[in-house]
Design a protein around this motif. Structure first.
Motif, short mmCIF file in Angstrom:
data_model
loop_
_atom_site.label_atom_id
_atom_site.label_comp_id
_atom_site.label_asym_id
_atom_site.label_seq_id
_atom_site.Cartn_x
_atom_site.Cartn_y
_atom_site.Cartn_z
N ALA A 272 5.84 6.08 0.27
CA ALA A 272 5.55 4.50 -0.16
C ALA A 272 4.35 4.07 0.51
CB ALA A 272 6.86 3.66 -0.24
N VAL A 273 4.25 4.52 1.59
CA VAL A 273 3.32 4.19 2.77
C VAL A 273 1.85 4.59 2.01
CG1 VAL A 273 1.95 4.04 4.98
CG2 VAL A 273 4.45 3.49 4.60
N GLY A 274 1.81 5.90 1.98
CA GLY A 274 0.71 6.55 1.31
C GLY A 274 0.24 6.05 -0.01
N MET A 275 1.08 5.82 -0.92
CA MET A 275 0.96 4.76 -2.37
C MET A 275 0.14 3.43 -1.98
SD MET A 275 4.28 5.60 -4.73
CE MET A 275 3.60 4.52 -5.67
N LEU A 276 1.02 2.81 -1.16
CA LEU A 276 0.19 1.44 -0.45
C LEU A 276 -1.00 1.76 -0.03
CD1 LEU A 276 0.73 -1.69 -0.13
CD2 LEU A 276 2.00 -1.10 1.74
N VAL A 277 -1.33 2.60 0.93
CA VAL A 277 -2.87 2.61 1.58
C VAL A 277 -4.02 2.66 0.58
CG1 VAL A 277 -3.97 3.95 3.17
CG2 VAL A 277 -1.92 3.27 3.86
N LEU A 278 -3.53 3.71 -0.25
CA LEU A 278 -4.53 4.19 -1.38
C LEU A 278 -4.69 3.09 -2.31
CD1 LEU A 278 -6.52 6.76 -1.90
CD2 LEU A 278 -5.07 6.77 0.05
N SER A 279 -3.74 2.37 -2.64
CA SER A 279 -3.69 1.21 -3.62
C SER A 279 -4.71 0.07 -3.11
CB SER A 279 -2.25 0.57 -3.97
OG SER A 279 -1.52 1.70 -4.73
N ILE A 280 -4.52 -0.02 -1.92
CA ILE A 280 -5.22 -1.18 -1.13
C ILE A 280 -6.80 -0.81 -1.20
CG2 ILE A 280 -5.77 -2.43 1.01
CD1 ILE A 280 -2.89 -2.18 1.58
N GLY A 298 -7.67 15.55 -7.39
CA GLY A 298 -6.08 15.23 -6.72
C GLY A 298 -4.97 16.07 -7.33
N ILE A 299 -4.99 16.35 -8.49
CA ILE A 299 -3.92 17.46 -9.05
C ILE A 299 -4.03 18.92 -8.19
CG2 ILE A 299 -2.87 18.49 -10.99
CD1 ILE A 299 -4.19 16.25 -12.80
N LEU A 300 -5.31 19.08 -8.04
CA LEU A 300 -5.32 20.44 -7.30
C LEU A 300 -4.82 20.26 -5.76
CD1 LEU A 300 -9.04 21.63 -8.13
CD2 LEU A 300 -6.93 22.66 -9.05
N ILE A 301 -4.87 19.01 -5.09
CA ILE A 301 -4.42 18.65 -4.01
C ILE A 301 -2.86 18.83 -3.89
CG2 ILE A 301 -4.20 17.24 -2.15
CD1 ILE A 301 -7.14 16.40 -2.66
N PHE A 302 -2.36 18.38 -5.07
CA PHE A 302 -1.00 18.03 -5.48
C PHE A 302 -0.42 19.47 -5.43
CE2 PHE A 302 -0.10 13.95 -8.10
CZ PHE A 302 0.87 13.78 -7.11
N GLY A 303 -0.95 20.47 -6.04
CA GLY A 303 -0.59 22.02 -5.93
C GLY A 303 -0.29 22.21 -4.75
N ILE A 304 -1.48 22.08 -3.96
CA ILE A 304 -1.27 22.75 -2.49
C ILE A 304 -0.24 22.14 -1.53
CG2 ILE A 304 -2.57 22.77 -0.26
CD1 ILE A 304 -5.24 22.81 -2.09
N LEU A 305 0.01 20.70 -1.82
CA LEU A 305 1.05 20.06 -1.32
C LEU A 305 2.37 20.52 -1.55
CD1 LEU A 305 -0.41 16.42 -1.22
CD2 LEU A 305 0.08 17.81 0.76
N ILE A 306 2.63 20.84 -2.95
CA ILE A 306 3.87 21.31 -3.49
C ILE A 306 4.07 22.48 -2.57
CG2 ILE A 306 5.03 22.27 -5.38
CD1 ILE A 306 3.89 19.99 -7.11
N PHE A 333 1.26 13.06 -0.57
CA PHE A 333 1.91 12.92 -1.86
C PHE A 333 1.69 11.46 -2.66
CE2 PHE A 333 4.69 16.91 -1.74
CZ PHE A 333 4.17 17.56 -3.17
N GLY A 334 2.25 10.47 -1.72
CA GLY A 334 1.91 9.17 -2.13
C GLY A 334 0.50 8.75 -2.33
N ALA A 335 -0.37 8.96 -1.34
CA ALA A 335 -1.66 8.90 -1.43
C ALA A 335 -2.44 9.52 -2.70
CB ALA A 335 -2.51 8.95 -0.28
N THR A 336 -2.09 10.77 -2.97
CA THR A 336 -2.87 11.57 -3.95
C THR A 336 -2.12 11.29 -5.26
OG1 THR A 336 -2.77 13.42 -2.62
CG2 THR A 336 -3.16 14.02 -4.86
N ILE A 338 -1.54 8.24 -6.23
CA ILE A 338 -2.56 7.15 -6.76
C ILE A 338 -3.92 7.48 -6.98
CG2 ILE A 338 -3.74 4.76 -5.96
CD1 ILE A 338 -0.43 4.82 -6.34
N VAL A 339 -4.55 8.48 -6.37
CA VAL A 339 -5.94 8.85 -6.62
C VAL A 339 -5.81 9.51 -7.99
CG1 VAL A 339 -7.40 10.70 -6.16
CG2 VAL A 339 -6.44 9.42 -4.38
N VAL A 340 -4.83 10.19 -8.27
CA VAL A 340 -4.67 10.94 -9.86
C VAL A 340 -4.27 9.84 -10.76
CG1 VAL A 340 -3.27 12.27 -11.23
CG2 VAL A 340 -3.72 13.23 -8.93
N ASN A 341 -3.30 9.04 -10.79
CA ASN A 341 -2.98 8.03 -11.70
C ASN A 341 -3.78 6.89 -12.14
OD1 ASN A 341 -0.71 9.39 -12.30
ND2 ASN A 341 0.68 8.10 -11.30
N THR A 342 -4.33 6.23 -10.92
CA THR A 342 -5.33 5.09 -11.20
C THR A 342 -6.40 5.27 -12.01
OG1 THR A 342 -4.26 3.85 -9.17
CG2 THR A 342 -6.30 2.76 -10.12
N PRO A 343 -7.29 6.18 -11.52
CA PRO A 343 -8.54 6.15 -12.27
C PRO A 343 -8.01 6.59 -13.74
CG PRO A 343 -8.69 7.36 -10.03
CD PRO A 343 -7.28 6.87 -10.34
#
Length: 432
Positions: A272-280, A298-306, A333-336, A338-343
């Protein structure tokens, strides 16, 4: 002068929208936390708990296409306010039952179904109204602030609910949610949903589309938008493959690595903190220039994180190092996310015609929601058969492969012709 007043009203919408979302999300999550604990404590049954989840997921999946039709056909402000009032009545009804005859599973399930249906109508109506509420230049800011309010609620509500649960009776949680819902209704009623809207005026005597014709028109509109179809296909695969994370993360940390519940909660809080930081960050920076390209990365980073979730199973770590490692991974995960969804959300807000937004967003929601439970069930079975780390590595490679194929350079250039133009200008400049 009129333009200045509209921009002032749009600024008011930004803050009202965020406040309304924060209050209603906070109330909803405190309620969800309390009800989940209540069901598990009273019944001790995972099946009863799962039934409440189904009562939330199934109505959303079934009702979304109809909600999309209604949102495109009628006043979005009326739909949002009506849905919020329906939620208030449902909570008030459950509160009355709890005070008079005591809570029952039937009453809880019925309330969950009503809240699920109301939130589907409200969510699709709000998603379809962003471009009517704020000016085009601040769509990314609006989406980011909306996500910020959800992130704040995700961080604060479990902590508050955890402190209150056991020390106060269930009616107190219901009263909190009811107050939050009523405040949200009051705030939403002050908003002008048509401020920047570009919806087609209804012509008297024009033959009316049936619901089926209207929904077919939504699908036909989508077929004519290849970039949108690409985004939908990517979303479908992500939601399906994300089941490996949904099941695997808890399974690995709790069952395989015996992580303490407090530390497990700490790693989830990092999400949740990751989501908040990138949303700000996205709310204050200028709009992303190439959203599909940014989301692809961002999705490529998702793949690496999984894939990285299973690393402590392959390479053992000290307990403290392991907690820190998972906190960093979940922050990522949280930060990524937001990077994937918001744009992508900003891009879709600008691409989709106002008169089709309800149907298009409802189609996306239905398809995504339908595949999520399937992914959870399939991966749940796989984790019982195969080593967890290899499931995550294979899923990681599949996700990377899917996005490289579906968002290949030719597709990205089609979505952003200006990207190809800027590259050719650079090449010409170098050759000179």
């Amino acid at each position: 002068m009129e333009e200045v007043l509209k921009l002032k009203k749009a600024t008011y919408h930004l803050w009202t929208f965020m406040t309304s979302k924060l209050i209603s999300s906070f109330g909803a999550q405190v309620y969800a936390f309390a009800i989940s604990f209540y069901i598990l404590q009273v019944t001790g049954s995972a099946t009863s708990f799962a039934m409440n989840l189904i009562c939330n997921l199934l109505p959303r999946t079934l009702i979304a296409p109809f909600a999309g039709y209604v949102v495109d056909k009628y006043s979005r402000k009326v739909i949002v306010i009506t849905a919020q009032i329906a939620s208030s009545f449902a909570i008030a009804g459950l509160l009355t039952v709890s005070l008079t005859s005591g809570l029952s599973l039937v009453a809880i399930y019925t309330t969950t179904v009503i809240l699920s249906i109301a939130s589907t109508f409200s969510g699709i109506a709000f998603s379809s109204s962003i471009t009517g509420l704020v000016d085009e230049a601040r769509i990314q800011k609006a989406m980011s602030m909306n996500q910020m309010s959800i992130s704040f609620a995700a961080i604060g509500s479990p902590a508050l609910a955890g402190l209150l649960y056991g020390s106060v009776p269930m009616p107190v949680f219901l009263i909190m949610y009811l107050i939050a819902s009523i405040i949200a209704v009051i705030l939403e009623s002050t908003m002008n949903f048509k401020l920047f809207a570009k919806r087609k005026e209804v012509v008297e005597g024009e033959p009316k589309e049936s619901m089926w014709q209207s929904m077919k028109a939504g699908f036909s509109y989508l077929k004519l938008q290849p970039v949108l179809m690409t985004i939908i296909w990517i979303s479908l695969f992500i939601n399906f493959l994300f089941g490996s994370f949904e099941v695997g993360y808890s399974f690995i940390l709790i069952e395989k690595l015996n992580i303490d519940s407090t530390h497990f909660g700490l790693t989830q809080g990092a999400f949740a903190v990751g989501m908040l930081v990138l949303s700000i960050y996205l709310s204050v920076r200028k709009e992303v220039k190439y959203p599909l390209l940014v989301s692809k990365r961002g999705i490529l980073i998702f793949g690496i994180l999984i894939g990285s979730i299973g690393l402590p199973l392959i390479q053992p770590m000290q307990y403290g190092v392991m907690i820190a490692y998972y906190a960093v991974v979940m922050f990522g995960f949280g930060a990524t996310l937001i990077v994937v969804n918001t744009p992508l959300q900003v891009m879709m807000q600008k691409m989709i015609d106002d008169d089709y937004k309800g149907r298009v967003f409802s189609i996306i929601e239905t398809m995504a929601m339908a595949l999520m439970p399937l992914g959870v069930v399939i991966f749940g079975l796989l984790y019982d058969i195969f080593p967890a780390q290899w499931i995550l590595i294979v899923t990681s490679l599949l996700l990377i492969g899917v996005v490289l194929v579906l968002a290949r350079p030719s597709v990205v250039r089609k979505a952003h012709p200006e990207l190809a133009a800027s590259k050719s200008v650079k090449v010409e400049t170098v050759s000179e």
